[in-house]
Design an enzyme around this catalytic site. Structure first.
Site, short mmCIF file in Angstrom:
data_model
loop_
_atom_site.label_atom_id
_atom_site.label_comp_id
_atom_site.label_asym_id
_atom_site.label_seq_id
_atom_site.Cartn_x
_atom_site.Cartn_y
_atom_site.Cartn_z
CG ASN A 1 -25.00 -12.96 -31.13
OD1 ASN A 1 -24.30 -13.24 -30.17
ND2 ASN A 1 -24.62 -13.17 -32.39
N PRO B 1 -22.71 -16.69 -44.89
CG PRO B 1 -20.40 -16.68 -45.25
CD PRO B 1 -21.58 -15.77 -45.07
CG ASP B 2 -24.52 -22.90 -41.94
OD1 ASP B 2 -23.59 -23.20 -41.16
OD2 ASP B 2 -25.71 -23.24 -41.77
CB ILE B 3 -18.80 -21.24 -40.45
CG1 ILE B 3 -18.67 -19.75 -40.81
CG2 ILE B 3 -17.44 -21.86 -40.19
CD1 ILE B 3 -18.09 -18.88 -39.69
#
Ligand SMILES: Cc1cc2nc3c(=O)[nH]c(=O)nc-3n(C[C@H](O)[C@H](O)[C@H](O)COP(=O)(O)O)c2cc1C
Length: 403
Positions: free
Chosen positions: A211, A306-308
């Protein structure tokens, strides 16, 4: 108090008619308990003598790069390092211009370039000099770099003109110095973990999904927190930015690596500032060899990363959490949702639909979203945004009752 180091304020005096008011400033700062040292430009010594300041401060007064001072072999560096705050009052148009350009042809401007301390400038000059486009451009440039200005006042000037340009009241300058001295240590004793940059999710050994995050905001926050006394760990995806001074830097590539690096340290930190643009998805499989042009897959299957932030927020003993929401629509409501869903203490929201803002640029317009409401800031440099975030972080850490 024994054992505690006295805060040192370096007062820079430049060649303006208001130089005599620096004597009052020195006294006001000494009354507040600061150790004060004075550095003068050559022009300033024509308005007030070094002897006056030496007598007031009981310290040697520095005015030349070339003076023989056996106690300080490299005087501009020792002055720069000793200073906890550097205040230049009055500050001439000339010194504003020189420091804006990074010029260092005398002791005062060399110390300004060498110091890591916050700089406060109190300009004083003729109204036309102050309003001149060149001066205003230089002021804007310095403000973007974090210099704090105590704006001149309007009134009758020494030259007979009427308008802005008169040195701000000595008390206002002393207050600004005090605020910076407090800020300079308000994160002392804290361990702050900052994530920055974008992650890269490999497709094959040479290609990745990435990104546009440059890492600039996260690096600026890490730098600011370290300047304010925190122990800082910066976990960053690939960027072209140099390591901030005094910060432990952990470089990772993928979201999984970033997740591991953060989780390993999460128990030891007081706050996490999650400014990294972590990829939500990664290719389900990474090809072992480079995929040939002729063998391009029709689709790349993705799996969730994973969503930290959510994982940190779900912890029983969670650190203070600052999340970021880079949105292209419904900025405020998305940020509010993130605040609640991930149990953040603060979400820094910005609109990345405008190509002039956000990713890769040096300036941004952000909103601070907390349970108390939404506060939009004006367009600011990322350096100044980092200062605003650190201000809120210090408040959250100071008074936070973290469950
Ligand atoms: C009597 C007199 C008063 C001056 N007052 C100011 C002033 O208030 N502000 C300013 O920017 N320059 C003022 N100047 C011009 C500066 O002294 C000049 O730009 C000088 O080069 C500044 O040197 P410095 O910036 O190294 O101290 C004044 C000059 C004279 C002769």
């Amino acid at each position: 108090m024994s054992g505690e180091r006295t805060t040192t304020v370096l007062v820079g005096v430049t060649g303006g008619i208001a130089a005599y008011k620096s004597c009052e400033l020195v006294r006001a700062l000494m009354k507040r308990g600061y150790r004060v040292k004075v550095v003068m430009t050559d022009a300033a010594t024509r308005f007030v003598t070094p002897l006056t300041f030496r007598t007031l401060t009981n310290e040697p007064v520095a005015a030349s790069l070339w003076e023989d001072d056996p106690s300080a072999p490299v005087h501009h560096i020792s002055l720069a390092e000793e200073a906890d705050v550097f205040v230049i009052a009055p500050c001439t148009a000339n010194v504003i211009a020189k420091i804006a350009q990074g010029r260092a042809d005398d002791l005062l401007t060399t110390a300004a370039l060498a110091t890591e301390a916050p700089i406060v400038m109190a300009p004083a000059m003729n109204v036309h000099m102050w309003r001149d486009e060149a001066t205003q451009e230089n002021v804007d440039r310095l403000r973007d770099r974090g210099v704090v200005f105590v704006e001149p006042e309007s009134g009758e000037l020494a030259c007979g003109d009427v308008g802005e340009g008169r040195l701000a009241p000595v008390e206002a300058i002393a207050e600004a110095v005090m605020a910076e001295a407090e800020r300079a240590q308000d994160l002392a004793g804290r361990h702050i973990l900052v994530t920055a940059g974008g992650t890269q999710e490999p497709i094959d050994p040479v290609r990745y999904i990435g990104n546009r995050s440059s890492g600039k905001t996260g690096f600026a926050i890490a730098d600011e927190a370290a300047r304010r006394g925190a122990r800082v760990t910066l976990v960053t995806g690939p960027t072209h930015l140099a390591d901030p001074f005094g910060v432990e830097v952990v470089r990772v590539q993928t979201a999984l690596q970033m997740h591991a690096a953060v989780m390993e340290r999460a128990e030891d930190v007081d706050a996490v500032v999650a400014s990294a643009a972590v990829a939500d998805f990664r290719p389900a499989e990474v090809a072992r060899g480079k995929i040939k042009k002729t063998a391009a897959p029709e689709a790349i299957a993705l799996v969730r990363n994973p969503d930290i932030l959510a994982e940190l927020g779900a912890r029983q003993e969670r650190p203070v959490l600052v999340g970021f929401a880079a949105e292209t629509s419904d900025v405020e409501s998305n940020a509010r949702h993130k605040l609640e869903a991930k149990r953040c203490d603060l979400v820094v929201a910005n609109d990345v639909s405008d190509p002039a803002l956000g990713f890769g640029t040096d300036a941004n317009r952000v909103a601070f979203v907390t349970r108390d409401g939404v506060e939009w800031l004006p367009m600011l440099s990322k350096r100044v945004i980092a200062r605003e975030i650190a201000d809120r972080l210090a408040r959250l850490l100071g008074g936070a009752d973290v469950e």
